[in-house]
Scaffold this motif. Structure first.
Motif, PDB file in Angstrom:
ATOM      1  N   UNK A  30      55.322  11.302  12.561  1.00  0.00           N
ATOM      2  CA  UNK A  30      55.188   9.857  12.671  1.00  0.00           C
ATOM      3  C   UNK A  30      55.124   9.368  14.112  1.00  0.00           C
ATOM      4  N   UNK A  31      56.040   9.834  14.964  1.00  0.00           N
ATOM      5  CA  UNK A  31      56.061   9.374  16.357  1.00  0.00           C
ATOM      6  C   UNK A  31      54.775   9.732  17.077  1.00  0.00           C
ATOM      7  N   UNK A  32      54.286  10.934  16.824  1.00  0.00           N
ATOM      8  CA  UNK A  32      53.031  11.366  17.442  1.00  0.00           C
ATOM      9  C   UNK A  32      51.853  10.570  16.885  1.00  0.00           C
ATOM     10  N   UNK A  33      51.890  10.290  15.583  1.00  0.00           N
ATOM     11  CA  UNK A  33      50.815   9.519  14.961  1.00  0.00           C
ATOM     12  C   UNK A  33      50.743   8.122  15.572  1.00  0.00           C
ATOM     13  N   UNK A  34      51.893   7.520  15.822  1.00  0.00           N
ATOM     14  CA  UNK A  34      51.912   6.188  16.432  1.00  0.00           C
ATOM     15  C   UNK A  34      51.318   6.241  17.835  1.00  0.00           C
ATOM     16  N   UNK A  35      51.690   7.256  18.601  1.00  0.00           N
ATOM     17  CA  UNK A  35      51.158   7.412  19.954  1.00  0.00           C
ATOM     18  C   UNK A  35      49.645   7.633  19.927  1.00  0.00           C
ATOM     19  N   UNK A  36      49.201   8.478  19.018  1.00  0.00           N
ATOM     20  CA  UNK A  36      47.771   8.757  18.877  1.00  0.00           C
ATOM     21  C   UNK A  36      47.032   7.487  18.473  1.00  0.00           C
ATOM     22  N   UNK A  37      47.619   6.738  17.548  1.00  0.00           N
ATOM     23  CA  UNK A  37      47.012   5.491  17.079  1.00  0.00           C
ATOM     24  C   UNK A  37      46.864   4.499  18.231  1.00  0.00           C
ATOM     25  N   UNK A  38      47.918   4.352  19.041  1.00  0.00           N
ATOM     26  CA  UNK A  38      47.860   3.439  20.189  1.00  0.00           C
ATOM     27  C   UNK A  38      46.746   3.852  21.145  1.00  0.00           C
ATOM     28  N   UNK A  39      46.637   5.149  21.404  1.00  0.00           N
ATOM     29  CA  UNK A  39      45.575   5.658  22.271  1.00  0.00           C
ATOM     30  C   UNK A  39      44.209   5.323  21.679  1.00  0.00           C
ATOM     31  N   UNK A  40      44.082   5.481  20.366  1.00  0.00           N
ATOM     32  CA  UNK A  40      42.826   5.157  19.697  1.00  0.00           C
ATOM     33  C   UNK A  40      42.473   3.689  19.807  1.00  0.00           C
ATOM     34  N   UNK A  41      43.471   2.823  19.695  1.00  0.00           N
ATOM     35  CA  UNK A  41      43.223   1.385  19.818  1.00  0.00           C
ATOM     36  C   UNK A  41      42.751   1.040  21.230  1.00  0.00           C
ATOM     37  N   UNK A  42      43.325   1.692  22.235  1.00  0.00           N
ATOM     38  CA  UNK A  42      42.891   1.454  23.616  1.00  0.00           C
ATOM     39  C   UNK A  42      41.456   1.932  23.825  1.00  0.00           C
ATOM     40  N   UNK A  43      41.131   3.082  23.246  1.00  0.00           N
ATOM     41  CA  UNK A  43      39.767   3.596  23.345  1.00  0.00           C
ATOM     42  C   UNK A  43      38.790   2.675  22.618  1.00  0.00           C
ATOM     43  N   UNK A  44      39.214   2.167  21.465  1.00  0.00           N
ATOM     44  CA  UNK A  44      38.382   1.244  20.698  1.00  0.00           C
ATOM     45  C   UNK A  44      38.113  -0.022  21.505  1.00  0.00           C
ATOM     46  N   UNK A  45      39.136  -0.536  22.162  1.00  0.00           N
ATOM     47  CA  UNK A  45      38.979  -1.736  22.997  1.00  0.00           C
ATOM     48  C   UNK A  45      38.006  -1.465  24.149  1.00  0.00           C
ATOM     49  N   UNK A  46      38.145  -0.284  24.764  1.00  0.00           N
ATOM     50  CA  UNK A  46      37.248   0.088  25.856  1.00  0.00           C
ATOM     51  C   UNK A  46      35.800   0.132  25.372  1.00  0.00           C
ATOM     52  N   UNK A  47      35.573   0.759  24.212  1.00  0.00           N
ATOM     53  CA  UNK A  47      34.217   0.849  23.661  1.00  0.00           C
ATOM     54  C   UNK A  47      33.669  -0.544  23.364  1.00  0.00           C
ATOM     55  N   UNK A  48      34.505  -1.409  22.798  1.00  0.00           N
ATOM     56  CA  UNK A  48      34.074  -2.771  22.495  1.00  0.00           C
ATOM     57  C   UNK A  48      33.674  -3.510  23.771  1.00  0.00           C
ATOM     58  N   UNK A  49      34.478  -3.365  24.822  1.00  0.00           N
ATOM     59  CA  UNK A  49      34.175  -4.032  26.089  1.00  0.00           C
ATOM     60  C   UNK A  49      32.875  -3.513  26.688  1.00  0.00           C
ATOM     61  N   UNK A  50      32.670  -2.197  26.609  1.00  0.00           N
ATOM     62  CA  UNK A  50      31.432  -1.628  27.150  1.00  0.00           C
ATOM     63  C   UNK A  50      30.217  -2.118  26.361  1.00  0.00           C
ATOM     64  N   UNK A  51      30.329  -2.169  25.031  1.00  0.00           N
ATOM     65  CA  UNK A  51      29.228  -2.665  24.208  1.00  0.00           C
ATOM     66  C   UNK A  51      28.940  -4.132  24.491  1.00  0.00           C
ATOM     67  N   UNK A  52      29.987  -4.922  24.653  1.00  0.00           N
ATOM     68  CA  UNK A  52      29.810  -6.344  24.948  1.00  0.00           C
ATOM     69  C   UNK A  52      29.108  -6.526  26.291  1.00  0.00           C
ATOM     70  N   UNK A  53      29.482  -5.718  27.283  1.00  0.00           N
ATOM     71  CA  UNK A  53      28.864  -5.791  28.600  1.00  0.00           C
ATOM     72  C   UNK A  53      27.379  -5.449  28.523  1.00  0.00           C
ATOM     73  N   UNK A  54      27.058  -4.397  27.788  1.00  0.00           N
ATOM     74  CA  UNK A  54      25.658  -3.996  27.652  1.00  0.00           C
ATOM     75  C   UNK A  54      24.881  -5.078  26.916  1.00  0.00           C
ATOM     76  N   UNK A  55      25.474  -5.652  25.875  1.00  0.00           N
ATOM     77  CA  UNK A  55      24.800  -6.710  25.134  1.00  0.00           C
ATOM     78  C   UNK A  55      24.492  -7.902  26.038  1.00  0.00           C
ATOM     79  N   UNK A  56      25.452  -8.262  26.890  1.00  0.00           N
ATOM     80  CA  UNK A  56      25.231  -9.373  27.811  1.00  0.00           C
ATOM     81  C   UNK A  56      24.107  -9.049  28.794  1.00  0.00           C
ATOM     82  N   UNK A  57      24.055  -7.810  29.249  1.00  0.00           N
ATOM     83  CA  UNK A  57      22.986  -7.413  30.171  1.00  0.00           C
ATOM     84  C   UNK A  57      21.629  -7.459  29.483  1.00  0.00           C
TER      85      UNK A  57
END
Length: 77
Positions: A30-57
């Motif tokens: 469980x503790x590792x799953x929570x840590x992995x999940x948090x990392x995934x959410x940060x990666x997801x946010x990064x991908x969203x920001x990169x896609x938004x930037x490209x869309x704006x360009x």
């Protein structure tokens, strides 16, 4: 996670796929799953920001006189 800021979109997506696979296995403590999940959410946010930037360009086009103009595609009704 400062290191995600230097990842390319493709690298972040690859890491997200690994995270999803690990979590889907179901045998992560469980503790590792929570840590992995948090990392995934940060990666997801990064991908969203990169896609938004490209869309704006991509919505900016240059006119014949070198000025930027917003490009829109009319939606079909």
């Amino acid at each position: 996670m400062a290191e995600e800021k230097t990842l390319s979109f493709e690298e972040a997506m690859e890491q997200l796929e690994i995270i999803v696979d690990r979590l889907e296995e179901g045998d992560v403590p469980l503790e590792e799953a929570i840590s992995i999940y948090k990392n995934g959410m940060e990666l997801s946010k990064l991908c969203h920001e990169k896609l938004k930037s490209v869309e704006e360009q991509l919505t900016q086009i240059l006119t014949s006189d070198g000025e930027k103009e917003t490009f829109t595609i009319p939606e079909e009704e």
